[in-house]
Enzyme design. Sequence first.
Site, PDB file in Angstrom:
ATOM      1  N   LYS A  54       1.141  -0.778  -0.187  1.00 44.85           N
ATOM      2  CA  LYS A  54       0.077   0.071   0.265  1.00 44.85           C
ATOM      3  C   LYS A  54       1.130   1.107  -0.150  1.00 44.85           C
ATOM      4  O   LYS A  54       1.424   0.997   0.419  1.00 44.85           O
ATOM      5  CB  LYS A  54      -0.745   0.598   1.261  1.00 44.85           C
ATOM      6  CG  LYS A  54      -1.627   1.397   1.159  1.00 44.85           C
ATOM      7  CD  LYS A  54      -2.433   1.408   2.793  1.00 44.85           C
ATOM      8  CE  LYS A  54      -3.519   2.269   2.789  1.00 44.85           C
ATOM      9  NZ  LYS A  54      -4.594   2.558   4.125  1.00 44.85           N
ATOM     10  N   SER A 107      -9.706   2.380   4.068  1.00 45.45           N
ATOM     11  CA  SER A 107      -8.861   3.071   2.386  1.00 45.45           C
ATOM     12  C   SER A 107      -7.666   2.012   1.699  1.00 45.45           C
ATOM     13  O   SER A 107      -7.342   2.446   0.827  1.00 45.45           O
ATOM     14  CB  SER A 107      -8.024   3.713   3.485  1.00 45.45           C
ATOM     15  OG  SER A 107      -7.603   3.151   4.526  1.00 45.45           O
ATOM     16  N   SER A 122      -9.601   0.172   7.804  1.00 49.35           N
ATOM     17  CA  SER A 122      -9.272  -0.157   6.573  1.00 49.35           C
ATOM     18  C   SER A 122      -8.463  -1.185   5.695  1.00 49.35           C
ATOM     19  O   SER A 122      -8.178  -1.471   4.104  1.00 49.35           O
ATOM     20  CB  SER A 122      -7.678   1.305   6.190  1.00 49.35           C
ATOM     21  OG  SER A 122      -9.021   2.378   5.703  1.00 49.35           O
TER      22      SER A 122
HETATM   23  N1  GLN Z   1     -13.186   4.022   7.006  1.00 53.37           N
HETATM   24  C1  GLN Z   1     -11.861   4.847   7.549  1.00 53.37           C
HETATM   25  C2  GLN Z   1     -11.878   6.134   7.871  1.00 53.37           C
HETATM   26  O1  GLN Z   1     -12.271   7.043   6.963  1.00 53.37           O
HETATM   27  C3  GLN Z   1     -11.091   4.148   8.071  1.00 53.37           C
HETATM   28  C4  GLN Z   1      -9.799   4.072   7.289  1.00 53.37           C
HETATM   29  C5  GLN Z   1      -8.487   3.020   7.988  1.00 53.37           C
HETATM   30  O2  GLN Z   1      -8.385   2.686   8.481  1.00 53.37           O
HETATM   31  N2  GLN Z   1      -7.684   4.203   7.427  1.00 53.37           N
HETATM   32  O3  GLN Z   1     -11.258   7.226   8.556  1.00 53.37           O
END
Ligand code: GLN
Length: 489
Positions: free
Chosen positions: A89, A164, A188
């Site tokens: 990532k 994400s 995420s």
């Molecule tokens: N969807 C969550 C957010 O937008 C988690 C994102 C993540 O885990 N990086 O913060």
Amino acid sequence: MQTDAQTTESFVETPKTLAELRSAIASGRLKATELTAEYYQRIQQKNPRLNVYLSLTKERALAQAARVDAAAAKGDPLGPLAGIPLGIKDVLVMQGAPATAGSRILQGYQPPYDATAVIRLEAAGAVLLGKINCDEFAMGSSNENSAYGPVRNPVAPDRVPGGSSGGSAAAVAANMAVATLGTDTGGSIRQPASFCGVVGVLPTYGRVSRYGLIAFASSLDRIGPFAANVRDAATLLGVIAGHDPHDATSSPAPVPDYATESDKPVAGLRIGVPAEYFGEGLDPEVRAAVESGIDALRAAGCIIQPISLPTTKYAIPAYYLVATAEASANLARFDGVRYGYRSPASATLSDMYRHTRDEGFGAEVKRRILLGTYALSAGYYDAYYLKAQQVRRLLAEEFLRAFADVDAIVTPTSPIPPFKLGEKSGDPLAMYLADIDTVTASLAGICGVSVPCGATASGLPVGMQVLAAHLQESTAFRVARAVEASQGK
Ligand code: GLN
């Protein structure tokens, strides 16, 4: 049966298992260099449509593959990931490779060092193919917040892969890597794993060093693997876990042999099913798939126990206060002076800061910096940030009490199946609310695995979240493996 997902184009393809590939490479039946070339070919075919990779690290990958082939030819001992093609990532740094974090503000930035997780993968023989698309600074649940365009779900390309780490999940589902690394701050890794029908691991906070991770919310950020099956995910975690002098929050606890642990039988394990995760807002098809997973655990000899986690209802606001507060501090460093993009024409230094940040950050990142700065400001700190920290403590204690009675807790990973591209991108609140099943474990610091447990009638994947207490990854893997086995895998 003809279904939606099947009538649209599908990019799904399951990689061979890590054990199969490694033994073929070790015996010389398969050359790591050829396997690497095969993966680059597949990436070339699929990437224009799926938008998974942001950049490729071909030279480095092929050099590593050649080293593995030479070692195999000489009969030298090989690492546990010898010759295995993986994707990273793009919030983790690799020396000399662009690191964008999905943001325009990091355009052109080339980090001078490797993340600890990257170093450990390569030391185990892995071949790192390239850097993978994600929501900007890992903020999002759909991968639509990337400055470099959305990733498409390989199962149904008109749908989001989750976020994400959407690209990391999609890469495994489309066999554009055997496995990948992602990060999970509020869901995420788990949610995209669920959306793409692969396995995703949230390690305990501190289990994996964060050195070399571009920070979003430092008290919540975790690095973890995606793989096509539980055993491969367990193997990867075993490689990247463990204490690192570069990260003071990394745990000195010994690292178990997770892959072996994941095969242990589950009979007699007590599994908690929290009512709060099965109420209003849960899609009926998701519920049915998760319940079938629970039935499979019962059939495997687990003791299923209804439990209650009442603090769950405060988790979304608490998460979106803590995460944005920390993000507002972490993102202050992107000012056009030290990294990446700088706005070209500004008369004064403060104009340069302002223009750089205005042009460099996307809308969701700006929203979070504003929210977080507000929550931390004098006069509001006690009402918002401090209150959120108190909720966080209550949640952690509630999980701790629950784990006195049960070995693992199972829930849906996401209350809804993967949605259509554009369906929620105009409604940040709807997007935040869909994180309800994952932010709780994030706030509590505990570990978990998302494992496929079925599909909707139209073929969209559904994931089950298996949570375990701090450092009890082995238990989460075992339970996830039992669910996987019940799917005939
Ligand atoms: N969807 C969550 C957010 O937008 C988690 C994102 C993540 O885990 N990086 O913060």
